[in-house]
Design a protein around this motif. Structure first.
Motif, PDB file in Angstrom:
ATOM      1  N   LEU A 189       2.935  13.238  -6.198  1.00 18.95           N
ATOM      2  CA  LEU A 189       2.631  14.102  -5.056  1.00 18.95           C
ATOM      3  C   LEU A 189       3.894  14.672  -4.405  1.00 18.95           C
ATOM      4  N   GLY A 190       5.058  14.281  -4.875  1.00 15.93           N
ATOM      5  CA  GLY A 190       6.292  14.794  -4.294  1.00 15.93           C
ATOM      6  C   GLY A 190       6.576  14.234  -2.908  1.00 15.93           C
ATOM      7  N   LEU A 191       6.202  12.973  -2.655  1.00 19.58           N
ATOM      8  CA  LEU A 191       6.390  12.347  -1.354  1.00 19.58           C
ATOM      9  C   LEU A 191       7.365  11.189  -1.452  1.00 19.58           C
ATOM     10  N   GLY A 192       8.002  10.862  -0.323  1.00 15.79           N
ATOM     11  CA  GLY A 192       8.729   9.621  -0.189  1.00 15.79           C
ATOM     12  C   GLY A 192       7.848   8.611   0.528  1.00 15.79           C
ATOM     13  N   GLY A 193       8.334   7.376   0.665  1.00 18.49           N
ATOM     14  CA  GLY A 193       7.563   6.395   1.401  1.00 18.49           C
ATOM     15  C   GLY A 193       7.755   4.986   0.892  1.00 18.49           C
ATOM     16  N   GLU A 194       7.141   4.035   1.591  1.00 18.27           N
ATOM     17  CA  GLU A 194       7.235   2.627   1.254  1.00 18.27           C
ATOM     18  C   GLU A 194       5.867   1.978   1.384  1.00 18.27           C
ATOM     19  N   LEU A 195       5.645   0.936   0.584  1.00 15.21           N
ATOM     20  CA  LEU A 195       4.420   0.149   0.643  1.00 15.21           C
ATOM     21  C   LEU A 195       4.771  -1.281   1.012  1.00 15.21           C
ATOM     22  N   ARG A 247      -3.674   0.723   5.509  1.00 17.84           N
ATOM     23  CA  ARG A 247      -3.462   1.653   6.618  1.00 17.84           C
ATOM     24  C   ARG A 247      -2.147   2.379   6.342  1.00 17.84           C
ATOM     25  N   ALA A 248      -2.151   3.695   6.537  1.00 23.74           N
ATOM     26  CA  ALA A 248      -0.967   4.479   6.182  1.00 23.74           C
ATOM     27  C   ALA A 248      -0.798   5.647   7.141  1.00 23.74           C
ATOM     28  N   ARG A 249       0.380   6.216   7.098  1.00 22.71           N
ATOM     29  CA  ARG A 249       0.686   7.410   7.898  1.00 22.71           C
ATOM     30  C   ARG A 249       1.446   8.385   7.020  1.00 22.71           C
ATOM     31  N   LEU A 250       0.987   9.617   7.029  1.00 23.50           N
ATOM     32  CA  LEU A 250       1.618  10.690   6.266  1.00 23.50           C
ATOM     33  C   LEU A 250       2.241  11.672   7.242  1.00 23.50           C
ATOM     34  N   GLU A 251       3.559  11.824   7.160  1.00 21.43           N
ATOM     35  CA  GLU A 251       4.251  12.751   8.063  1.00 21.43           C
ATOM     36  C   GLU A 251       5.612  13.102   7.489  1.00 21.43           C
ATOM     37  N   GLN A 252       5.979  14.382   7.640  1.00 27.60           N
ATOM     38  CA  GLN A 252       7.296  14.855   7.225  1.00 27.60           C
ATOM     39  C   GLN A 252       7.633  14.459   5.794  1.00 27.60           C
ATOM     40  N   GLY A 253       6.654  14.604   4.901  1.00 28.07           N
ATOM     41  CA  GLY A 253       6.898  14.356   3.498  1.00 28.07           C
ATOM     42  C   GLY A 253       7.005  12.887   3.120  1.00 28.07           C
ATOM     43  N   ARG A 254       6.554  11.983   4.008  1.00 30.77           N
ATOM     44  CA  ARG A 254       6.591  10.542   3.720  1.00 30.77           C
ATOM     45  C   ARG A 254       5.198   9.953   3.891  1.00 30.77           C
ATOM     46  N   LEU A 255       4.888   9.000   3.028  1.00 28.70           N
ATOM     47  CA  LEU A 255       3.658   8.228   3.132  1.00 28.70           C
ATOM     48  C   LEU A 255       4.050   6.752   3.171  1.00 28.70           C
ATOM     49  N   ASP A 256       3.973   6.162   4.356  1.00 26.22           N
ATOM     50  CA  ASP A 256       4.296   4.751   4.532  1.00 26.22           C
ATOM     51  C   ASP A 256       3.003   3.986   4.767  1.00 26.22           C
ATOM     52  N   ALA A 257       2.829   2.891   4.033  1.00 25.64           N
ATOM     53  CA  ALA A 257       1.547   2.204   4.029  1.00 25.64           C
ATOM     54  C   ALA A 257       1.723   0.698   4.110  1.00 25.64           C
ATOM     55  N   VAL A 258       0.705   0.029   4.690  1.00 20.22           N
ATOM     56  CA  VAL A 258       0.590  -1.425   4.699  1.00 20.22           C
ATOM     57  C   VAL A 258      -0.735  -1.771   4.041  1.00 20.22           C
ATOM     58  N   MET A 259      -0.676  -2.551   2.973  1.00 20.08           N
ATOM     59  CA  MET A 259      -1.878  -2.973   2.263  1.00 20.08           C
ATOM     60  C   MET A 259      -2.081  -4.465   2.508  1.00 20.08           C
ATOM     61  N   GLU A 260      -3.293  -4.834   2.909  1.00 22.00           N
ATOM     62  CA  GLU A 260      -3.585  -6.235   3.210  1.00 22.00           C
ATOM     63  C   GLU A 260      -4.770  -6.722   2.394  1.00 22.00           C
ATOM     64  N   THR A 261      -4.646  -7.896   1.829  1.00 18.98           N
ATOM     65  CA  THR A 261      -5.737  -8.547   1.108  1.00 18.98           C
ATOM     66  C   THR A 261      -6.002  -9.902   1.755  1.00 18.98           C
ATOM     67  N   ALA A 262      -7.167 -10.479   1.454  1.00 27.11           N
ATOM     68  CA  ALA A 262      -7.500 -11.775   2.042  1.00 27.11           C
ATOM     69  C   ALA A 262      -6.624 -12.884   1.469  1.00 27.11           C
ATOM     70  N   PRO A 263      -6.625 -13.125   0.152  1.00 23.22           N
ATOM     71  CA  PRO A 263      -5.747 -14.164  -0.400  1.00 23.22           C
ATOM     72  C   PRO A 263      -4.391 -13.590  -0.796  1.00 23.22           C
ATOM     73  N   GLU A 269       3.813  24.807  11.400  1.00 24.63           N
ATOM     74  CA  GLU A 269       3.869  23.524  10.716  1.00 24.63           C
ATOM     75  C   GLU A 269       2.626  23.368   9.851  1.00 24.63           C
ATOM     76  N   LYS A 270       2.794  23.056   8.571  1.00 23.39           N
ATOM     77  CA  LYS A 270       1.660  22.830   7.688  1.00 23.39           C
ATOM     78  C   LYS A 270       0.981  21.519   8.055  1.00 23.39           C
ATOM     79  N   THR A 271      -0.344  21.519   7.973  1.00 19.84           N
ATOM     80  CA  THR A 271      -1.133  20.409   8.510  1.00 19.84           C
ATOM     81  C   THR A 271      -0.680  19.064   7.985  1.00 19.84           C
ATOM     82  N   LEU A 272      -0.542  18.920   6.652  1.00 21.09           N
ATOM     83  CA  LEU A 272      -0.207  17.618   6.099  1.00 21.09           C
ATOM     84  C   LEU A 272       1.286  17.408   5.916  1.00 21.09           C
ATOM     85  N   LYS A 273       2.020  18.475   5.767  1.00 17.55           N
ATOM     86  CA  LYS A 273       3.443  18.295   5.492  1.00 17.55           C
ATOM     87  C   LYS A 273       4.232  17.986   6.761  1.00 17.55           C
TER      88      LYS A 273
END
Length: 236
Positions: free
Chosen positions: A219-225, A182-198, A157-161
């Motif tokens: 980057l050739g990835l799938g995912g959601e923000l 905060r995000a997680r990269l696994e199996q060709g997906r990058l799913d992230a949650v972005m938080e701001t104060a206001p 298994e490739k480290t990041l893929k």
């Protein structure tokens, strides 16, 4: 050094490097020392005189994220090349060091020093980190990126893929204050949650979503923000 350095043009040919994919990113991440492994010298954000004007005068505007070169590609190159000298070039490091009254080797060491992880990440030891300058007009901000493997890669298994990688990002921005991702990269997906104060304006939210989608495509990835704010009831 003689003569004035000619600023480089905004990055145009870097798409070949960004397209190198997981292998290039893995080399970059493995080359950065663990957070907390650096000595006690101040990081780049604490260096007197290191501001947007000094970076532009050293001919670096065309290489830094957020400037004429855009955001996603210079950021990817800064991470993939690992060291400031490889990313920015020794001549420009020397020009910046001369303007700050520092030895070039010392400046390069401080630019490469990993930032301390925020307490919200828990134990510091598993995390690695890197901080990069971000030009916002005439203002300089420091983007702090942290990552750690969630589990060892399985055989073949490739480290990041394949194996999961946890990511965290912090940035202080004028319109939003502290921005955290905060995000997680696994199996060709990058799913992230972005938080701001206001709560951010809808046009800015749309720009962030479009920028995230563009970075995934490059980057050739799938995912959601998911975009959140800490004002009130943590609305999404």
């Amino acid at each position: 050094m003689g003569g004035r350095l000619t600023p480089v043009a905004p990055v145009a040919a870097g798409a070949r490097e960004a397209g190198a994919g997981y292998a290039a990113a893995a080399r970059a991440l493995s080359a950065v020392p663990p957070v907390g492994g650096a000595a006690t010298l101040p990081g780049p954000a604490e260096l007197p005189g290191l501001d947007a004007a000094a970076l532009r005068a050293a001919g670096l505007a065309g290489l830094l994220p957020g400037s004429e070169a855009g955001l996603a590609l210079p950021l990817a190159l800064g991470l993939m090349r690992g060291e400031a000298r490889l990313w920015l070039g020794p001549e420009r490091i020397e020009a910046l060091a001369a303007a700050l009254g520092l030895a070039p080797a010392l400046l390069a060491w401080q630019l490469d020093a990993p930032p301390p992880p925020p307490p919200t990440l828990g134990e510091a030891a598993p995390w690695q980190g890197r901080q990069l300058p971000l030009l916002l007009g005439e203002r300089l901000a420091w983007l702090r990126l942290f990552w750690r493997p969630d589990r060892p890669p399985r055989r073949g298994e490739k480290t990041l893929k394949g194996a999961g990688v946890a990511l965290a990002l912090q940035l202080d921005l004028p319109p939003s204050g502290r921005l955290e991702l905060r995000a997680r990269l696994e199996q060709g997906r990058l799913d992230a949650v972005m938080e701001t104060a206001p709560r951010l304006p809808r046009p800015l939210l749309a720009d962030l979503s479009e920028g995230f989608a563009a970075a995934l495509a490059r980057l050739g990835l799938g995912g959601e923000l998911t975009l959140r704010h800490s004002e009130g009831d943590h609305g999404t």
